[in-house]
Write an enzyme that holds these catalytic residues in place. Structure first.
Site, PDB file in Angstrom:
ATOM      1  CG  ASP A   1      -3.885  -5.963   7.539  1.00  0.00           C
ATOM      2  OD1 ASP A   1      -4.865  -6.475   8.122  1.00  0.00           O
ATOM      3  OD2 ASP A   1      -2.881  -5.569   8.152  1.00  0.00           O
TER       4      ASP A   1
ATOM      5  CG  ASP B   1      -0.204   0.098   2.538  1.00  0.00           C
ATOM      6  OD1 ASP B   1       1.015  -0.156   2.564  1.00  0.00           O
ATOM      7  OD2 ASP B   1      -0.855   0.437   3.552  1.00  0.00           O
TER       8      ASP B   1
HETATM    9 ZN   LIG Z   1      -1.825  -8.155  11.544  1.00  0.00          ZN
END
Ligand SMILES: [Zn+2]
Length: 374
Positions: A268, A243
């Protein structure tokens, strides 16, 4: 009821080359036909995200409705399969979140969203010394707790620290139940990690590094650490959050060079993904999103607001050819979970498709042959 459909464009074949042609499919791909027209949009297998907490305002810890919300948000960005990921939280909350995922799976999945083949249990079986953005609610993976989780028949991936009491036994129990064992949020040394990986593989299990390089320390010559042990292992997969905040691009390229067939990209992402900058929440903790960076009050990273389409662009922008980047987002994560029915365009796989223009912007998404409304 899905009737048969077809798409024209540049099809990414499993070997890594694009051919102009037509893809025919119902719920699954029925034929790939080359030519005669040329050009058209890029047609790739849909993205598989093995680690995603939230998005669109929803979070896996919210229960079934949170799962549906996040699965719809990420599907708009090309994700056709995802594992809603729990946070380290009080045990009852973790079990309630897993039941929420199970409920979604038992009630026909998420209309208009990504397929949900299971959950990712991130903690509480992690090290209290390497929490990252996880709240301090760690627990030992006792056989009773592991059995309680497995009885729900919903977890497809787990993240645990192998050095905690009972860690390796828990890893084996999960592996024997078909769960991908992720090493993460750990202060283990390389030898402990290597021993755990080898034990799981000997039992026929699959392993991964959970967000490689994050919450696991680094690599040095005399102390290869957790990332060193993971990358040196010939079988272990490695999740990466590409990211622009979680790791240096060279760290990603190092992992790719060491394990080209085993690196997979994840988001995530937390609940604020797709919501822009502002105040949000992760695992009961306040989070501020500024310029696309999600942080806790102390400034440490709190997951991401990444989506898989952006991860694809980020990989290409650091020099990874599009077919290889696509593999990191589709085929490799599917393999890491043992999902052989998806992740590449070939006859017989699920018709999970993402259609992109030349700027890699998502144009259309199909989940199990069904075109999602945009
Ligand atoms: Zn984690």
């Amino acid at each position: 009821m899905i009737s048969s459909a077809s798409l024209n464009g540049r099809l990414l074949l499993p070997g890594g080359s694009f051919v102009s042609g037509t893809l025919h499919f119902g719920t699954h791909i029925t034929a790939l036909e080359e030519g005669p027209q040329t050009g058209g949009p890029l047609i790739l297998p849909g993205f598989v995200d093995t680690h995603v907490h939230g998005g669109g305002g929803g979070d896996a810890m919210d229960g079934a409705e949170g799962v549906r919300t996040l699965a719809r948000l990420h599907a708009r960005h090309g994700t056709t399969t995802l594992l809603p990921t729990t946070m380290t939280n009080p045990w009852d909350k973790v079990l309630a979140a897993l039941r929420g995922v199970r409920e979604v799976m038992d009630t026909g999945g998420v209309p208009g969203g990504a397929d949900v083949p299971g959950a990712h249990l991130e903690g509480p079986f992690i090290s209290p010394q390497r929490l990252g953005a996880q709240p301090p609610c760690t627990l030992a993976p006792t056989p009773e707790r592991v059995a309680e989780v497995l009885a729900l028949d919903v977890v497809r991936a787990v993240t645990l620290a192998p050095e905690v009491e009972g860690g390796q036994a828990a890893a084996l129990a999960f592996a024997q139940a078909g769960v991908r064992v992720g090493i993460g949020h750990t202060v283990a040394d390389a030898d402990t990690v290597q021993a755990c990986l080898q034990a799981v593989h000997a039992a026929g299990g699959r392993t991964a590094g959970t967000h490689l390089f994050n919450a696991m320390g680094g690599i040095q010559g005399r102390e290869p650490g957790v990332p060193g042990a993971l990358l040196a292992d010939p079988h272990s997969f490695a999740e990466i959050i590409l990211d622009g905040f979680h790791l240096h691009p060279l760290s990603f390229l190092l992992a790719r060079a060491a394990a080209p067939e085993r690196v997979l990209l994840i988001t995530d992402a937390m609940r604020a993904a797709g919501q822009g900058d502002g105040e949000s929440e992760l695992g009961g903790q306040p989070v501020t999103v500024t310029g696309g960076r999600a942080s806790l009050a102390g400034g440490s990273l709190a997951g991401s607001v990444l989506t898989m389409d952006v991860a694809l662009k980020n990989a290409v922008s650091v020099g990874v050819p599009l077919p290889e980047a696509s593999r990191m987002l589709s085929r490799t994560p599917a393999r890491s979970l043992g999902l052989e029915d998806r992740g590449e365009l070939r006859v017989g796989t699920r018709a999970d498709l993402v259609v992109l223009n030349d700027d890699l912007e998502v144009q259309e998404v199909y989940v199990g042959g069904e075109r999602l409304a945009r």
